[in-house]
Structure formats: structure tokens, C-alpha cells
Design a protein around this motif. Structure first.
Motif, PDB file in Angstrom:
ATOM      1  N   ASP A 143    -135.551  19.165  84.908  1.00 29.08           N
ATOM      2  CA  ASP A 143    -135.214  20.057  86.027  1.00 29.08           C
ATOM      3  C   ASP A 143    -133.959  20.882  85.751  1.00 29.08           C
ATOM      4  OD1 ASP A 143    -137.352  18.922  87.374  1.00 29.08           O
ATOM      5  OD2 ASP A 143    -136.102  17.404  88.349  1.00 29.08           O
ATOM      6  N   ARG A 144    -133.558  20.961  84.509  1.00 26.77           N
ATOM      7  CA  ARG A 144    -132.361  21.701  84.081  1.00 26.77           C
ATOM      8  C   ARG A 144    -131.058  21.087  84.564  1.00 26.77           C
ATOM      9  NH1 ARG A 144    -134.167  27.514  82.570  1.00 26.77           N
ATOM     10  NH2 ARG A 144    -132.148  27.593  81.575  1.00 26.77           N
ATOM     11  N   TYR A 145    -131.051  19.798  84.900  1.00 25.12           N
ATOM     12  CA  TYR A 145    -129.810  19.187  85.359  1.00 25.12           C
ATOM     13  C   TYR A 145    -129.198  18.312  84.276  1.00 25.12           C
ATOM     14  CZ  TYR A 145    -131.308  20.563  90.037  1.00 25.12           C
ATOM     15  OH  TYR A 145    -131.700  21.267  91.123  1.00 25.12           O
ATOM     16  N   ALA A 146    -127.887  18.392  84.157  1.00 25.05           N
ATOM     17  CA  ALA A 146    -127.159  17.510  83.253  1.00 25.05           C
ATOM     18  C   ALA A 146    -127.006  16.138  83.907  1.00 25.05           C
ATOM     19  CB  ALA A 146    -125.799  18.118  82.935  1.00 25.05           C
ATOM     20  N   SER A 147    -126.406  15.193  83.203  1.00 27.01           N
ATOM     21  CA  SER A 147    -126.256  13.835  83.742  1.00 27.01           C
ATOM     22  C   SER A 147    -124.843  13.307  83.551  1.00 27.01           C
ATOM     23  CB  SER A 147    -127.232  12.865  83.050  1.00 27.01           C
ATOM     24  OG  SER A 147    -128.559  13.153  83.382  1.00 27.01           O
ATOM     25  N   ILE A 148    -124.395  12.566  84.565  1.00 24.50           N
ATOM     26  CA  ILE A 148    -123.136  11.831  84.474  1.00 24.50           C
ATOM     27  C   ILE A 148    -123.470  10.341  84.590  1.00 24.50           C
ATOM     28  CG2 ILE A 148    -120.951  11.322  85.623  1.00 24.50           C
ATOM     29  CD1 ILE A 148    -120.681  14.078  84.785  1.00 24.50           C
ATOM     30  N   ILE A 149    -123.008   9.560  83.634  1.00 24.02           N
ATOM     31  CA  ILE A 149    -123.241   8.119  83.670  1.00 24.02           C
ATOM     32  C   ILE A 149    -121.898   7.414  83.740  1.00 24.02           C
ATOM     33  CG2 ILE A 149    -124.188   6.141  82.418  1.00 24.02           C
ATOM     34  CD1 ILE A 149    -126.149   8.116  81.083  1.00 24.02           C
ATOM     35  N   VAL A 150    -121.740   6.543  84.728  1.00 31.10           N
ATOM     36  CA  VAL A 150    -120.504   5.773  84.851  1.00 31.10           C
ATOM     37  C   VAL A 150    -120.779   4.358  84.378  1.00 31.10           C
ATOM     38  CG1 VAL A 150    -118.763   4.912  86.439  1.00 31.10           C
ATOM     39  CG2 VAL A 150    -119.700   7.205  86.748  1.00 31.10           C
ATOM     40  N   VAL A 151    -119.938   3.891  83.483  1.00 27.87           N
ATOM     41  CA  VAL A 151    -120.183   2.585  82.887  1.00 27.87           C
ATOM     42  C   VAL A 151    -118.892   1.750  82.893  1.00 27.87           C
ATOM     43  CG1 VAL A 151    -119.897   3.640  80.597  1.00 27.87           C
ATOM     44  CG2 VAL A 151    -121.007   1.429  80.787  1.00 27.87           C
ATOM     45  N   SER A 152    -119.005   0.508  83.362  1.00 27.70           N
ATOM     46  CA  SER A 152    -117.869  -0.423  83.290  1.00 27.70           C
ATOM     47  C   SER A 152    -117.600  -0.773  81.838  1.00 27.70           C
ATOM     48  CB  SER A 152    -118.201  -1.733  84.004  1.00 27.70           C
ATOM     49  OG  SER A 152    -118.557  -1.532  85.334  1.00 27.70           O
TER      50      SER A 152
END
Lengths: 341, 341, 341, 341
Positions: A211-220
Motif C-alpha cells: 500500500d506504499r506505506y513504510a514501517s516502524i518497528i519498536v523492539v525491546s
């Protein structure tokens, strides 16, 4: 009464606010005198003190860190630790101790209380993983800083069609990742309480790119892939074939890049999460913990610590903090999953 | 199910986050469709709607205010209000309503529920004075902004040896003043729940000046001197002998200047307290309220609203929010008094 | 006129503000139409466009990143690049181009201008190392974020008696390190323009510890010890005897720990420096660059770019930006040295 | 040399940073001793001093305000002012003065220099209206705070379909309004340099409402409607027929409400604009001003002050600051007008 105060373990926004509240109430309300031990239990062992009167706590409310200094010294690591502490308190004519710290510091406090010393605790952890209290001060500040960083990273991720990974504090519990990830609108949150599947993460990332969206992943920092630490080490070769050391964030970026061909970058927030001025909420909580800690001293509630329950500050046995790590409940984590992908 | 959503009353950081969470969960988890009513109950009365699907809530998490718009329209102010609402919901094939708002909005929601409509509420107030919930979203943001302002004013007060008064929101309850005052290190906090003595305030100010310290006083807009509103109006003449209108902050500055000869200035924080991006904590709370509101719709818990209890989100009857104002407990206010003067 | 706009290179706070200003002025003042090319020169090569009219730039002023997307595609890397660009502009009936970017993007713009295309540039670099202009937008935001991080680290350094190293952006020029280090009260600042002596750094750190003070060291990612890259690689063995890769910050921490016995930790700020909302100053500068860029298009000043000189925006030849890197003057660096140690 | 330092006029973020830089360089580089005069010229007249050595300036960089205190005392207001100053400097064995302040303070400094005293100045004004320098420190902080407030007000304006007016500092010059209005995306900016037409403002507001957009208007406290002060007073009756006093912001809100029927509200930012920690840029500028001021003392450049020209710090005659107010150029204001309405 003559009360000794110490701060142990990692520093944390709000420690100074606790010190200030203890002194600002203890002196006029109860006529107490205060002694500040330098660098946690080390200062008690070595009778290393600094003045802690009303002028000494002026201006401390908004200041991060601890003017007393801190350390990870454990008096039970040496045979005569307790003896030296007794001698130290006697020499300095200290009647009671307020120990502000995390699992280790409060564990020592609990054992000293078993030995008959008059101790009151104040729980402290950035990671929010101490039991017996709804929250600890410093946690809200850490979450705020991490959320602000995530806010900033969104625009970079979008501009460059990248996966950006934010590694936050939390070795054993995912509270910071969960709260900051929810508040920052992360597309995936990975926590130590639940091993993650790289395939599932890749699936989220790919479905967003469609869908043309980037991603942010939060990781401990303590999050772990399925397969565990072994997997984390495998296949981590640099250009010369050497194993690379690094956190789970770096590892995940490498996995995403090699398996999806997408650009992935990791930001390790590190120490900035634990420093600097506390949020308004942490100042409120730290101040109230300080006020109730000196009340507990006055009331002789030895072996207890202050705790937040709803909107109330109560005292609970020191053991409640240390008997078990407070981890993220699966049901709570499941709430966040609706936002993944 | 087809669910209508509206936001009523004053705007508040976190409203958009609630909308986003409702839609982001309701669509995939339960297959709901959503309709956004414009400007609170006005939109329901007039069947004025806007789309509210997943693309419409993209990017809303960090944005203050409400994309639905808001108003103070009360459908019970006209005879046929309920009838028009029924017709409107029928025409738009709306099966259930989620009303996000304060005392007035939730009061209407409760009465509509009594009339047999399917309504779930989400409590909203900057002032934190709604019952039934430990906190409402928006409050933490308001306190943060006020605290930051107080932090800034300290240096001006000190540089100019002045009394600086900060007037914050809170017509009927002193929560913002109390929290921001404690967090900002105020030298006095004046709240609506307890009439204040100008003499006592002057005493604090003078005692501080004797030690070369300036003073910061935080006052709720609804705080009242002993003697009440009459006193507040008396003696407020401008240069032409005309009565001056203005808030309690201005009045107090005038009193301090005329009775102590010290310079005193007032800053009225006003609307900046309720605008802009929510704090991480408010985003967390608003998001969870949204998730649980749509769960309550799915479970058919009509006539309830979401509420925070400790670290849990629960549902409680709508009436809990509106039956009585949640004011500052005298014991809690007394905790702060140790810092006055 | 029909004007194409593109953003190239790394993202930077203020790019969207430039876009907004160009469109907000160009449409009403000159009757221009606009076409947005996606992802820098890639979009021009592939005639990949998106609408760029007044509604498309609404709300962009405070948003970081670029809604046009960016890339590092270089049209001169392929033989027929210029030809494809000409065809693309012809097909889309684009009369002129505004290229917003750094050294590479503006270098391409200059060559296209040599080929006879009508191009105006807007300089962009977080690092502030482009010539011809006093400052570029994005730099002030990066410095602000780095300074705030340094502010936070001070309290941790003091509480734990540690050396904290902050690695900031700046591969070839030390502007961010110098400004943020000065503004954050760093005890040493290490920049690419001048190789540093580890002995000298150790001397500063030790002299501060003698007075019980911790140290904060700000280091550009491109800073280099005496001896150069070879030294940076030597002795960087992990537990298994493998070479460790990592930045100069990590290397320096290792050196300090092993040679002084003091605890040292590194924080690599990374991408958070380039994301998120621009500072007020960067919004001002970016907006003015946009306004003057469209003026330059209207005036037919092809082959020029906007530049800041004092408080004025002027146009200068594109070549001024790219002919030489703007590095930190030794005299300016010497000003900061009074604060070292 | 023994150097006296004073800060005069309104407080301003960066004053403490100037003090720190002067001392941190003057002591080690030139062997100077320093004396801090309390509260501007009052301290010089009364020989009221405080220590100003390296330990006294520790931690001052990020702190707003001035630890020396300030006042508006003018030594030329009394007949023997100059004589008392000479005696004071003699008694305290002060060889030279650094005066940090605005128009009044530097005006006094210039006259004292004419009388043969050894004086160097540092220009200071929140309003940025001093001549001879591109910018003064404190201005960037004020603009940042005002911009942040405008950011916050946008969402409230939109949620409630209101006109929100933000009154910012600037009695004689519109710099803060212009910069913050541009950076905050204001829909109109009204400054003292150019009388405004209420009709024109109403036109902008109405045209925006036709597109369903709210409006934000930024107004300098010194802005004036066509017709001038008389108009500002006319028709300002409260409910009792009394004239209301208040700023131009309140007046404009009243005009808009009564003439358009739209809700309009005013926020007066007030003192928060001048307090608290300086921005990174202001710390940089203030620090460099301090370093160059002590260089000027060392070089004997009496009667000069530090000034920013592009990216350079230079010294200019004190008279340049005070000979004429630096106001907003009409051409610069015209740049902003493209965004109005």
C-alpha cells in the motif's frame, strides 16, 4: 530522627525529586535531620556522606539523575557488609534508612530489615518491571522520549520507503516498547515476554509496502526471535566473515534486508531514555513517593516501600517489589496487535 | 453493525486517537462500518456526517483536536430532539452510537440510553473532574504544558525578584493546578475546592523574599478568595474608575502589588493547554479507551462508558461520570501544602 | 508555466515546508501549475508524478520528511539519462524544474542546466556542509535534537561518574558536533576536520574526574583519531578475537575504558536527528527558500539556487554549492576549545 | 584585569550563557578576575556584588534568566549617578565593565564610555529590534515558544471552527510575530510597523470559513488598527457600559465576533516567551557573544559591542545598537502576505 538516604542502581528521572520531597517534608513536619550517602550502598559501607538539608535540595525537582550519585555495590557480596553498615550507621548516628532503588537495592534493603535495621524503600525502575506498584517514576519519561523519537522516525521511514527499527530499553519486560509503540503508532512491537516470528514481521512489512506505506518497528532490547539466542547469533557475519555483535534491533534489520530486499535501519535509543528532566507525571509520582516515604519512616513502617495503586500512594512490604518481575500480560499485548501490519 | 461516532464539548488532546482506535479495531475485528457525525450532537440532529473508515483515521494518533469537529449543542434543548435523533439514525441506518465527551455529552448519552438507544460513552475532560475513572485523556497533556510554562517562568521570577502567577484551567476542580503546581515546584497552589486567604499568600511571598527568593503561584481559573465572588469584584477599578473584568490571576496580582509593594505579573495559559499533540501517556489512554469502547459496543454493554482503574480499562455505567464532580480531596491538597511558602 | 519539483538525497526537516511555499506562492502570484516528481531524479527519469496543487500542500509546514519521497538515483549513471529526462519533461509538458537536494542532487541540476534545461535549485543538507549559503534548513533541527540529547545525558554521566560519548551526524564536516557540543556544554568536541589525540581526550577526562566531574564528549561520525582509519580498526577484537565494526564513538569508549579504567558509554543518535517537525527557524528558512525559488523560476534565473546571506535570501550559481565542501574553520573550532576538559 | 559584569533590562534566555562564556574564557585565557554586579546598574551604583568565578558559572549554560538579577535602574536619572559609579568601580578595583542589555542598558554604557569609562557591551533583546546585529540571543527561543503555541492552537481552532488570535511580544517591532507566524502557518500576521485593516482581516477569515477552515491570527502586542489608539479604545464597553482595558488581541477578537458572528478567542502568551532554557541556537549565539566580549575587553575595544553578521561575530560601536530601532522591512512583510487568508 536522623535519617540516611541513598540511591542505588541505574539513574532515573525523578530520583532528585524524591530526595527533595523527603527533605522538604521531613525537616519542618517531623524535625528530622538527613544524611545523604554517596553512590548507593557503597556510601553506606564506607560512611561516605554529603549534606542533605533544605538548601541542598533547592532546584532539584526538575533535574534528572541523582545528586547523591549511584552504584551497583552490593553489601552482601562481602562477608562483613552488614557489620560495616551497622558500624557506619552507628558512627554517623543514623537512626533509619530510606533506600531508593530497583530490584537489587530493595533486595538489600529487605535483607537489612530482616537483620533488624530500620529501612523504608522507594521503588525505582525505568523499565516498570517491579511488582507491588502500578507504575514507577522514570517510566513515563522514558516512554515520552521513545515516543518522541518514533514520531521523528515516521517521516524518514515514509520519505525513504524504509523499515525503521527502534530499539528501546527493557531487558526482561516490554513495558517501554509496548507503551511507546502504542503511543508512537508503531506497525509492530516486539517484547521479551513473547518470542517473535521473523516471518510474521516480514509479512507485516510487505503488506504495508504493497500500500506504499513504510514501517516502524519498536523492539525491546530483550526481545528474542523464535529459536532464541542461538538464532540471534547465527548468520551474523560481517564482510570479513566475522561474527558481529550487536542488539536484536541490528539483527532484525539485517534479516529484513536480506530476506525482503527492503532497506532497514536501526536506531538504538540508549541512555537518552533515562536522563534529563522528568515529565510532569514522573515529578508528581516521585514527589508523592518521597512524601509518603518520610511518612512511613515517621510511622515506623520498617520493611515497607511506597507504591502507587490507582491514584493512591500506599505502603507495601519490600518483598512485593522483588518477589517476581512484573511482565506484560498477554492480554494487554494482544490489545496492541490490532495495530500491527 | 453500523456505528456512529461523535465528539462533543471542548476539544481535548487524544480525541483523534480514540477515533483511530475505534475504527482500527472495529473494522477488522468485528466487521463494523463507521459513520462520523460532525460537531457533536448537532451532527446527529442534522444527519451531518463524514466518512470514518480506516484511510480516514490514518495519521490521527499524534494529532490534537478532533477531525469530527465539536459543538455544545444539546438535543434536549429542543422538544423534538430525541425524535430527530431517532430519525437521523434510522435514515443513516446507524445501529449504535459512541459518544465521546464530557459531563454534558455523556449526560445526553445517558438520557438517550434511557430512551432505548444503543449508546456507549468515552469520558473526556481536560479538567479531570469526571467521576468513575482514575484519569481522563487530555489531562496529562494539559498538566505537561502548564508545567513546562511554570519551568520557564521560574527564571523570569528569579531574575526580576517578582511574584509570577500562572492561571491554569479548572473551573470547578483544581486538578491541573495541583498536578502542574506540584510538578513545577510552585510556591503556592490555589484551587476552587478551598477558598484562599490573600493574607496567607502574602505571608508566603514575603517570607520567600526575605531569603531573596521569588515566588511562583499557580491558580485555577475557578479559585476563589475568602469572601467569594464579591471580593473578587471589589476594588477592581481601572485608571478611569471603571470596574475591570479579568480572572482571579489578575486580581491576585493586583492585590499582591498593592498590599506588598512587590511586582506581580499574571500569565493566563488559556487554550494552549488543550491543543496540540497529546503526551505519550494520553495517546496510550485514549487508544485503550477507543479499543475498549468498540469492545463494549460489540458486547452490547449499552449505557456504559470506558474508565481507567489502576492500570485496567473497565466499563462503568454512564451515570458514574455525571452524578458528581470529582474534586480534589482535602488530604491530597494538604500533601502539597508542605511546599508552600 | 508548468513547473516540476523534486526532492533528492537524505530526508531533512523542512523539505515539505519548501514544497508548500513554492506552491502557495507560485499558483496565485504567477499562475504556475505544479507537478511533483516522486523519489528524486528517479521520478523524473520514469515520469512518475503526483499532484502538487494547493490542497496537496495543506498541513505540510510542520511535517518532517518529504511527501514527494526521495532517492539517490543519479540520471548520469546511465547513458541515456539526460535523454530520458528531456522526454519525460516533454511528455508531461514541464517547462522548468526546481530541484531540492544536496551535493549530488544539485550537481545533477547543474549539469542539466549545462545541457540547456531550465533548472533552479534549493540547497538541502542536515550537515550544513554545502557552500554558497550561510546555513541550510534541517541543520538547526538536527542541532536542537542533538543538544536535547546531550542535556539528558549530563545527569546520567554525573550520577554514574561516567564518560558519555554522543556520536552525531557529520561524515565530512563537524558542524552538528560543534554547534550541539557548544550548546550542550560538552567537555570535548571531536570533528572530521581535525584528527584528535586520544591522549589529550584522556587528559581532559582525568582532570575532570579529579574534581569529581563526569565528562560528555560529542563526536562527529566522521571524526578520526591521529593515525587515521588504520588505528580505528586496530585492537578492535571482540571476545572471540574477531574484529568489531562500529563507529568512532564505540571505538573511543573502548579506548577510554581500557586506558583509564573509567566507565565509558556511547550513544549513537542516528536517524532521529533528521526526522520530525522542523524547528521554527528551519521552517522560516525553508519557507523563504521556497518563496525565493519560485521567484527565481519566474525571473528565469536558471542555473541558480537560493542561499542565505546574513538575513537575506539571494540566488547564487548552483556551482557555489558543489564546488567545495564547507568545513569548520580552525579559528571557529578554537573558540570552542576553551570549554574542553 | 578585574572586570565587572552586569545584566540589565528584561530577562532573556541566554544571559547566563553569556556570563558563563565570559568567565570560562577570561579566567584561563587572560587571567582576568570577575565581579558580578547585582540587578543591572543598581548594583553598580550601590556596589552590590556577588562572586563570579568559574565555580559560580557551572551549570549556567542551559538555565534561562540571569543569576546576577536585573533591573531597569538608570544611573543618569540621578545627578550624581556617574560619580557614584566611578566611586563604586574604584572601591571595588574594577578596571572594566561588560554591560549586557538592551537599548537602555547599552545607551547608559555608551554614555559612560563617553565619560571615559572602559565599557564593552553585549546586545540583548527578545524582540530582535536592536540595530547593528543580524540577531540577538533570546529571540530564537521566543519564536520557538510562540511557534509551539501556534502549533497547539491549530487543532483547537479547527475542532471548534473558531478564529484564534495569538498575541506575542513586540511593542515596536513585529519580528516575533512575523517569524512565529510564518513558522506556525498563521493565516494573518499583524505587526506594529504597518497598521492593519479590520475589514481585510475579516475578509481573510470569512474566505477561509467558506472552505470550512478555521483561522489563526498572530498579532504583536504593539500592532495597531487603522485609525490608531483611538479606535482601539472606542467601543470597548463591558456588560456594564465600562471601558475595557486589554491588549490589541482582545480588541480584535471582539471586533471579529461582533462583525462576523464567528467565535474568536485570544491567547496572550506573555512571560513564557522570555523564560526558560534557551534554544540550541541561542546558546550558541550567547556563548559566542560572551567569548568575543571578553576578547574585546582584552583588546581594549572600549565603546563597542559584539554583533552577529552572517555567521561571524564582530564588534561594532555601541551607538549602532541604539541609534535606531530595527523594524521589519516592508518587503519582508510582503513575503509573508502570500500566506494570508
Amino acid at each position: 530522627m536522623r535519617v540516611g538516604v541513598l540511591t542505588g542502581g541505574g539513574d532515573c528521572p525523578g530520583l532528585n525529586a524524591v530526595l527533595r520531597a523527603i527533605v522538604r517534608k521531613g525537616v519542618p513536619a517531623f524535625g528530622h535531620e538527613f544524611v545523604g550517602f554517596r553512590d548507593g550502598w557503597r556510601g553506606v559501607l564506607e560512611a561516605d556522606v554529603r549534606p542533605l538539608d533544605i538548601p541542598d535540595v533547592r532546584g532539584l525537582l526538575p533535574r534528572g539523575g541523582t545528586v547523591l550519585g549511584s552504584s551497583r555495590t552490593n553489601p552482601f557480596a562481602t562477608d562483613d557488609g552488614v557489620q560495616r553498615i551497622r558500624r557506619s550507621l552507628d558512627d554517623l548516628r543514623v537512626d533509619a534508612l530510606i533506600a531508593i532503588g530497583g530490584e537489587d537495592t530493595l533486595g538489600v534493603a529487605a535483607r537489612l530489615h530482616d537483620e533488624g535495621l530500620r529501612v523504608v524503600g522507594v521503588p525505582k525502575t525505568i523499565d516498570n518491571d517491579l511488582g507491588g506498584t502500578d507504575y514507577t517514576f522514570g517510566f513515563d519519561t522514558a516512554v515520552s522520549i521513545a515516543t518522541e523519537a518514533i514520531d521523528r522516525l515516521h517521516t524518514t521511514a515514509e520519505s525513504h520507503h524504509r523499515v525503521l527499527i527502534v530499539e528501546v530499553m527493557g531487558r526482561h519486560a516490554g513495558w517501554i516498547a509496548l507503551h511507546a509503540g502504542m503511543a508512537g503508532g508503531a506497525n509492530a512491537i516486539l517484547i521479551p515476554e513473547q518470542r517473535f516470528s521473523v516471518e510474521r514481521v516480514l509479512g507485516w512489512v510487505e503488506s504495508r509496502f504493497r500500500d506504499r506505506y513504510a514501517s516502524i518497528i519498536v523492539v525491546s532490547e530483550g526481545a528474542m526471535p523464535e529459536g532464541g539466542a542461538e538464532v540471534l547469533q547465527s548468520g551474523r557475519k560481517d564482510a570479513f566473515g566475522h561474527a558481529r555483535l550487536g542488539g536484536v534491533g541490528d539483527w532484525l534489520a539485517q534479516q529484513i534486508e536480506s530476506r525482503s530486499g527492503r532497506e532497514a535501519r536501526t536506531t538504538v535509543l540508549g541512555h537518552v531514555q533515562r536522563g534529563g528532566t522528568p515529565t510532569a507525571r514522573d515529578r508528581w509520582l516521585a514527589t508523592r513517593f518521597g512524601l509518603h516515604a518520610i511518612d512511613a519512616v515517621q510511622a515506623g513502617e520498617w520493611g515497607t516501600m511506597t507504591a502507587l495503586r490507582g491514584t493512591d500512594i500506599v505502603t507495601v512490604p519490600l518483598l512485593e517489589a522483588t518477589k517476581a518481575l512484573k511482565t506484560v500480560d498477554p492480554a494487554l499485548y494482544a490489545e496492541a496487535e490490532v495495530f500491527f501490519g
